[in-house]
Design a protein around this motif. Structure first.
Motif, short mmCIF file in Angstrom:
data_model
loop_
_atom_site.label_atom_id
_atom_site.label_comp_id
_atom_site.label_asym_id
_atom_site.label_seq_id
_atom_site.Cartn_x
_atom_site.Cartn_y
_atom_site.Cartn_z
N PHE B 13 105.23 -26.06 25.94
CA PHE B 13 105.52 -26.07 24.50
C PHE B 13 105.22 -27.47 24.02
N PRO B 37 118.91 -21.81 37.29
CA PRO B 37 119.86 -22.39 36.34
C PRO B 37 119.33 -22.29 34.92
N SER B 38 120.20 -22.49 33.96
CA SER B 38 119.84 -22.40 32.56
C SER B 38 118.70 -23.36 32.24
N GLY B 39 117.72 -22.85 31.51
CA GLY B 39 116.64 -23.71 31.06
C GLY B 39 115.52 -23.90 32.07
N GLY B 41 113.26 -21.75 32.88
CA GLY B 41 112.03 -21.07 32.49
C GLY B 41 111.99 -19.58 32.83
N LYS B 42 113.12 -18.99 33.10
CA LYS B 42 113.14 -17.57 33.43
C LYS B 42 112.71 -16.71 32.25
N THR B 44 111.12 -17.62 29.65
CA THR B 44 109.73 -17.92 29.32
C THR B 44 108.78 -17.11 30.20
N HIS B 192 121.18 -15.70 35.53
CA HIS B 192 121.56 -16.95 36.18
C HIS B 192 122.84 -16.73 36.97
N1 ATP Z 1 109.68 -21.91 21.61
C1 ATP Z 1 110.03 -22.98 22.35
N2 ATP Z 1 109.67 -24.22 21.97
C2 ATP Z 1 109.99 -25.30 22.71
N3 ATP Z 1 110.69 -25.25 23.86
C3 ATP Z 1 111.09 -24.04 24.31
C4 ATP Z 1 110.78 -22.85 23.58
N4 ATP Z 1 111.29 -21.80 24.26
C5 ATP Z 1 111.90 -22.33 25.34
N5 ATP Z 1 111.77 -23.67 25.38
C6 ATP Z 1 112.28 -24.57 26.43
O1 ATP Z 1 111.82 -24.08 27.66
C7 ATP Z 1 112.79 -24.26 28.67
C8 ATP Z 1 113.00 -22.96 29.40
O2 ATP Z 1 113.52 -22.02 28.53
P1 ATP Z 1 113.90 -20.56 29.00
O3 ATP Z 1 114.42 -19.85 27.80
O4 ATP Z 1 112.76 -19.96 29.71
O5 ATP Z 1 115.09 -20.85 30.00
P2 ATP Z 1 115.94 -19.81 30.85
O6 ATP Z 1 115.62 -20.07 32.26
O7 ATP Z 1 115.74 -18.44 30.34
O8 ATP Z 1 117.41 -20.32 30.55
P3 ATP Z 1 118.74 -19.48 30.24
O9 ATP Z 1 119.30 -19.08 31.56
O10 ATP Z 1 119.59 -20.49 29.56
O11 ATP Z 1 118.36 -18.34 29.36
C9 ATP Z 1 114.04 -24.77 27.97
O12 ATP Z 1 114.15 -26.14 28.25
C10 ATP Z 1 113.78 -24.55 26.51
O13 ATP Z 1 114.34 -25.56 25.76
#
Ligand code: ATP
Ligand code: MG
Lengths: 287, 387
Positions: B13, B37-39, B41-42, B44, B192
């Protein structure tokens, strides 16, 4: 909104509540008094319009003024109402059709000039219509749209559109993106998601914007005065003015016309009032 | 049904690299859990597979087809959103029928499939309701129902249970498991919550910071973690880690700040290159037991009970080991002394999970024995598992 207001008021001290209610009563009286006076005058017989009697319904009440407005062929009341309705409804519809996609784009898409565009739309609202009168008039002459309903509608659109776009954008912002994404996965195109998911969900906001656009056009006088010069094209604000003579104004029929004209608006407000409350607050709270 | 294959998939991003080259093959019909863990990239990753986000580089295959450039509707996938994303203006029936109707399925067929799914998910009495009149658990089932009626090649589920209370979560977990067995559709499930991951997945993929750390069966990742991150992330309470020096001549030892443990003979070969170097010794709380040990391999360690947590069937002991019971081997003493000073500065506290019948109380000094057969060692720099 009203609901939460009164719920909150319950917790307040009785003095505070008394004060709030007093203020509300005074405000209501101030707003209602002129309206009630107009109704009173409309009911007076033609000889006593300037009577000092203060009773709401005069002792010699008569519907003569209403009769002359509604049925006197010289007055043309129905033509004015018809013209006004046509102009207002078309303004409301076209504003809605143009504002909804524009607002959706402002709400969802990233594009160059998005923020300046939004600000620009807001800035147009700062100029009173009277200021725009001359340029509008000159443009309409060039377009040969003087004495033409479309010319008038075009002018009203320039007032109604920015406002509608702002309201709708605010509302679309509150609809989670997940819903469209779910629709994409279910098999819609982006446009399909807009029509099948976003628009049906936005009926409150859509009704409110339609109402505001309608009102903008319905009671507007100055622009109409400049654009329309033929009696047959007059909208009601222009029409009622013809009731004012140079030396003598027929206040009875004039008031009767005012009362009659407010009826469609009142009906529209009643129809949309439940959206007016929920929709405006929904649109205001982003999240 | 189809295999899902990600080849060197990356997503950024703006300047922020979120996914840093994911290689993953999910066999046809498998239930795979993406855990991290949170954030990390799952979500994504899931959105890239769904087509809601565009990959920066790399390839996505569903079955034989490369889908990078296809819009979501042509990928033949269904997704359960974390927020459920039910259409608020439609009834439960219409929510489930929406996708079918868009695909031009005949009316009777739509009815049949929706009724069938509603039956399976016990939604039949709710079909005429709007989502706002449903409980969280019911909404969740509608979201699943909307996904299964379509009979897609792949299910994508993004933490579908995270909004449910603990009891309902367990119950729904079992239902999802049964559903998968019945339908056999390739499923990628993001969570998570490691309990969910360990119980649901045939395969678990552990992610951290946009990189796949390990993929394997639940027992693989639990018993044979590929690196320190996986070891610490899977399991609750987490694995205990001790900074250690590998010391000794023929026989090797782990030298901790306040105690030393022998390296089992079968591990010596793996650890030999680390002689005189820093490693991280790891052991799970359940592999630390109360008792005096046998004196030879299982040497008792003396520790003080700081906190005792009674959790019904088990007790967690939060222990700290006092300093200064250390005798370094003479040969490597010089070499070790400096590093050892650094070690000493790190407090040694750890958690043991013991039988509730233990008489230990807070403040007591107790003896515990480490089950070395189930211990782990990690490279201090790369954090990769040595064994
Ligand atoms: N549209 C976006 N623009 C910028 N950064 C983004 C965007 N979407 C996600 N991110 C960033 O990408 C990273 C991964 O996000 P993602 O939603 O995939 O995490 P996750 O593993 O699903 O976490 P969670 O368990 O909290 O849902 C995070 O740091 C988030 O801030
Ligand atoms: Mg997520």
């Amino acid at each position: 909104m009203a609901g939460t207001f009164f719920k909150r008021a319950k917790g307040d001290s009785s003095f505070k509540r008394l004060l709030i209610n007093l203020i509300l009563i005074v405000a209501c009286a101030a707003a209602l008094y002129p309206v009630l006076r107009v109704i009173t005058v409309s009911l007076r017989p033609s000889g006593s319009v300037f009577s000092m009697d203060l009773s709401l319904i005069p002792p010699d009440a008569t519907l003569a003024s209403y009769q002359s407005i509604l049925f006197d062929p010289k007055v043309g009341f129905w033509t004015w109402i018809g013209n006004s309705l046509m102009v207002s409804v078309i303004t409301a519809m076209v504003a809605l059709i143009l504002a909804a996609p524009a607002a959706y784009a402002f709400s969802r898409f990233k594009f160059a000039g998005k923020q300046p565009g939004l600000i620009f739309l807001l800035v147009t609202q700062f100029f009173p219509a009277t200021m725009l009168l001359l340029p509008l008039y000159m443009m309409l002459i060039q377009l040969s749209l003087i004495n033409n309903f479309w010319g008038l509608i075009l002018c009203y659109m320039s007032i109604a559109l920015p406002f509608s776009i702002w309201i709708l954008k605010g509302y679309f912002d509150t609809i989670p993106n997940d819903l469209e994404e779910a629709a994409y996965i279910d098999g819609t195109t982006p446009l399909g998601a807009f029509f099948r998911v976003i628009l049906p969900l936005s009926t409150p906001a859509l009704s409110i914007t339609a109402l505001f656009s309608f009102m903008t056009a319905w009671s507007e006088f100055i622009i109409a005065r400049v654009v329309l010069q033929k009696q047959a094209l007059f909208t009601w604000p222009l029409g009622t003015v013809t009731l004012q003579g140079a030396y003598y104004t027929n206040w009875g029929p004039f008031s009767a016309a005012a009362v009659l004209i407010s009826i469609p608006v009142v009906i529209l407000f009643l129809l949309t009032s439940k959206y007016l409350v929920s929709g405006l607050t929904l649109g205001a709270v982003k999240g | 049904m189809a295999e899902v294959r990600l080849v060197n998939l990356a997503k950024a991003f703006g300047p922020v690299q979120i996914l840093k080259g994911i290689d993953l093959t999910i066999p046809d019909g498998e239930f795979v859990v993406l855990l991290g863990p949170s954030g990390c990239g799952k979500t994504t990753t899931l959105r890239l597979i769904a087509g809601l986000e565009e990959a920066t580089s790399g390839e996505i295959f569903i079955g034989e087809r490369k889908v990078n450039d296809l819009p979501p509707k042509e990928r033949d996938i269904a997704m359960v959103f974390q927020s459920y994303a039910l259409y608020p203006h439609m009834t439960v029936f219409d929510n489930m029928a929406f996708g079918l109707r868009l695909h031009g399925v005949r009316r009777e067929e739509v009815d049949r499939r929706v009724m069938e799914a509603a039956e399976m998910l016990e939604l039949t009495p709710l079909l005429a309701r709007k989502p706002r009149a449903l409980s969280g658990g019911q909404r969740q089932r509608v979201a699943v129902g909307r996904a299964i009626v379509r009979n897609p090649k792949v299910f994508l589920m993004d933490e579908p249970l995270s909004n449910l209370d603990a009891k309902l979560r367990v119950q729904t977990r079992v239902e999802l498991s049964k559903l998968h067995m019945k339908l056999g559709v390739t499923t990628i499930y993001v969570t998570h919550d490691q309990m969910e991951a360990m119980t649901l997945g045939n395969l678990v993929v552990i992610m951290n910071q946009g990189i796949i750390q390990q993929m394997g069966t639940p027992s693989d990742v639990y018993d044979r973690p590929a690196n320190k991150f996986v070891a610490g992330f899977v399991g609750s309470p987490p694995m205990n880690f001790f900074p250690a020096l590998v010391d000794g001549e023929e026989e090797l030892f782990f030298q901790m700040a306040s105690f030393r443990l022998p390296v089992l003979p079968e591990r010596c070969a793996a650890l030999a290159p680390y002689r005189g170097k820093d490693v991280v010794f790891g052991i799970r709380p359940e592999d630390i037991n109360m008792g005096g040990g046998d004196g030879a391999v299982h040497i008792p360690v003396t520790a003080k009970v700081d906190v005792l947590e009674l959790l019904g069937a088990e007790i967690f002991l939060y222990l700290s080991s006092p300093e200064g019971i250390f005798v370094a081997s003479s040969a490597s003493q010089k070499l070790l002394s400096q590093k050892f000073l650094k070690l000493k500065a790190t407090a040694v506290s750890f958690i043991a999970r013991v039988d509730p019948s233990t008489p230990a109380k807070e403040g007591d000094s107790v003896q515990v024995v480490f089950n070395l057969g189930r211990s782990h060692a990690f490279d201090a720099d790369s954090e990769r598992a040595i064994y």
